[in-house]
Design a protein around this motif. Structure first.
Motif, PDB file in Angstrom:
ATOM      1  N   LYS A  19      41.898  45.655  35.676  1.00 12.12           N
ATOM      2  CA  LYS A  19      40.577  45.180  36.064  1.00 12.12           C
ATOM      3  C   LYS A  19      39.757  44.819  34.838  1.00 12.12           C
ATOM      4  CE  LYS A  19      37.163  47.773  37.913  1.00 12.12           C
ATOM      5  NZ  LYS A  19      36.458  48.578  38.930  1.00 12.12           N
ATOM      6  N   CYS A  20      39.072  43.694  34.942  1.00 10.39           N
ATOM      7  CA  CYS A  20      38.160  43.266  33.884  1.00 10.39           C
ATOM      8  C   CYS A  20      36.932  44.168  33.913  1.00 10.39           C
ATOM      9  CB  CYS A  20      37.751  41.806  34.114  1.00 10.39           C
ATOM     10  SG  CYS A  20      36.540  41.200  32.921  1.00 10.39           S
ATOM     11  N   THR A  21      36.626  44.792  32.771  1.00 11.05           N
ATOM     12  CA  THR A  21      35.489  45.720  32.753  1.00 11.05           C
ATOM     13  C   THR A  21      34.158  44.981  32.708  1.00 11.05           C
ATOM     14  OG1 THR A  21      35.643  45.857  30.342  1.00 11.05           O
ATOM     15  CG2 THR A  21      36.840  47.514  31.611  1.00 11.05           C
ATOM     16  N   VAL A  22      34.214  43.664  32.508  1.00 10.48           N
ATOM     17  CA  VAL A  22      32.981  42.897  32.410  1.00 10.48           C
ATOM     18  C   VAL A  22      32.548  42.361  33.781  1.00 10.48           C
ATOM     19  CG1 VAL A  22      31.889  40.865  31.369  1.00 10.48           C
ATOM     20  CG2 VAL A  22      33.454  42.289  30.017  1.00 10.48           C
ATOM     21  N   CYS A  23      33.511  41.757  34.518  1.00 10.70           N
ATOM     22  CA  CYS A  23      33.118  41.108  35.773  1.00 10.70           C
ATOM     23  C   CYS A  23      33.850  41.665  36.998  1.00 10.70           C
ATOM     24  CB  CYS A  23      33.359  39.599  35.679  1.00 10.70           C
ATOM     25  SG  CYS A  23      35.118  39.159  35.728  1.00 10.70           S
ATOM     26  N   ASP A  24      34.717  42.670  36.794  1.00 11.20           N
ATOM     27  CA  ASP A  24      35.438  43.310  37.905  1.00 11.20           C
ATOM     28  C   ASP A  24      36.537  42.444  38.501  1.00 11.20           C
ATOM     29  OD1 ASP A  24      34.078  45.651  37.635  1.00 11.20           O
ATOM     30  OD2 ASP A  24      32.709  45.314  39.316  1.00 11.20           O
ATOM     31  N   TYR A  25      36.893  41.340  37.847  1.00 12.42           N
ATOM     32  CA  TYR A  25      38.053  40.570  38.284  1.00 12.42           C
ATOM     33  C   TYR A  25      39.280  41.465  38.148  1.00 12.42           C
ATOM     34  CZ  TYR A  25      42.073  37.428  37.758  1.00 12.42           C
ATOM     35  OH  TYR A  25      43.293  36.828  37.865  1.00 12.42           O
ATOM     36  N   VAL A  26      40.184  41.410  39.131  1.00  6.41           N
ATOM     37  CA  VAL A  26      41.394  42.217  39.083  1.00  6.41           C
ATOM     38  C   VAL A  26      42.599  41.306  38.895  1.00  6.41           C
ATOM     39  CG1 VAL A  26      42.899  43.783  40.363  1.00  6.41           C
ATOM     40  CG2 VAL A  26      40.406  44.049  40.503  1.00  6.41           C
ATOM     41  N   ALA A  52      42.822  34.762  28.940  1.00  3.95           N
ATOM     42  CA  ALA A  52      41.460  35.260  29.096  1.00  3.95           C
ATOM     43  C   ALA A  52      41.127  35.394  30.569  1.00  3.95           C
ATOM     44  CB  ALA A  52      40.472  34.310  28.428  1.00  3.95           C
ATOM     45  N   CYS A  53      40.193  36.258  30.864  1.00  8.84           N
ATOM     46  CA  CYS A  53      39.740  36.469  32.233  1.00  8.84           C
ATOM     47  C   CYS A  53      39.318  35.127  32.836  1.00  8.84           C
ATOM     48  CB  CYS A  53      38.562  37.442  32.245  1.00  8.84           C
ATOM     49  SG  CYS A  53      37.842  37.654  33.887  1.00  8.84           S
ATOM     50  N   PRO A  54      39.887  34.743  33.980  1.00  5.30           N
ATOM     51  CA  PRO A  54      39.564  33.440  34.569  1.00  5.30           C
ATOM     52  C   PRO A  54      38.122  33.344  35.065  1.00  5.30           C
ATOM     53  CG  PRO A  54      41.029  34.692  36.017  1.00  5.30           C
ATOM     54  CD  PRO A  54      40.909  35.469  34.741  1.00  5.30           C
ATOM     55  N   LEU A  55      37.469  34.468  35.224  1.00  5.38           N
ATOM     56  CA  LEU A  55      36.097  34.432  35.726  1.00  5.38           C
ATOM     57  C   LEU A  55      35.057  34.436  34.608  1.00  5.38           C
ATOM     58  CD1 LEU A  55      36.116  36.739  38.881  1.00  5.38           C
ATOM     59  CD2 LEU A  55      36.479  34.272  38.700  1.00  5.38           C
ATOM     60  N   CYS A  56      35.243  35.334  33.619  1.00  4.11           N
ATOM     61  CA  CYS A  56      34.197  35.453  32.597  1.00  4.11           C
ATOM     62  C   CYS A  56      34.698  35.125  31.196  1.00  4.11           C
ATOM     63  CB  CYS A  56      33.558  36.844  32.633  1.00  4.11           C
ATOM     64  SG  CYS A  56      34.650  38.152  32.056  1.00  4.11           S
ATOM     65  N   GLY A  57      36.017  34.958  31.026  1.00  5.06           N
ATOM     66  CA  GLY A  57      36.529  34.444  29.757  1.00  5.06           C
ATOM     67  C   GLY A  57      36.762  35.468  28.661  1.00  5.06           C
ATOM     68  N   VAL A  58      36.612  36.762  28.952  1.00  2.00           N
ATOM     69  CA  VAL A  58      36.882  37.752  27.904  1.00  2.00           C
ATOM     70  C   VAL A  58      38.391  37.944  27.757  1.00  2.00           C
ATOM     71  CG1 VAL A  58      34.698  38.955  28.251  1.00  2.00           C
ATOM     72  CG2 VAL A  58      36.745  39.724  29.485  1.00  2.00           C
ATOM     73  N   GLY A  59      38.812  38.507  26.643  1.00  2.00           N
ATOM     74  CA  GLY A  59      40.233  38.695  26.362  1.00  2.00           C
ATOM     75  C   GLY A  59      40.808  39.928  27.040  1.00  2.00           C
TER      76      GLY A  59
HETATM   77 ZN   LIG Z   1      36.073  39.068  33.591  1.00  2.00          ZN
END
Ligand SMILES: [Zn+2]
Length: 68
Positions: A19-26, A52-59
């Motif tokens: 899970k992305c800790t920034v936007c909760d994308y899984v 990178a996260c497809p929603l917010c772009g973080v690594g």
């Molecule tokens: Zn994200």
């Protein structure tokens, strides 16, 4: 019987969602990330380093294992 249980545990471990800790994308390895060219069945560990996260772009560093 013991061996079967062990194999099943290993499989579950490898198919862990992250899970992305920034936007909760899984990220679900069973689905992959088709929009980024990631095929279904690709483990999180096997994603390219520049994925990178497809929603917010973080690594990948910003992802953590999802508790199940
Ligand atoms: Zn994200």
């Amino acid at each position: 019987m013991k061996i079967l249980i062990l194999k099943s545990n290993i499989l579950n471990f490898h198919m862990l969602k992250y899970k992305c800790t920034v936007c909760d994308y899984v990220y679900d390895p069973e689905i992959g990330d088709p929009d980024s060219g990631i095929k279904p069945g690709t483990l999180f560990e096997d994603l390219p380093a520049d994925w990178a996260c497809p929603l917010c772009g973080v690594g990948k560093d910003e992802f953590e294992k999802e508790n199940q």
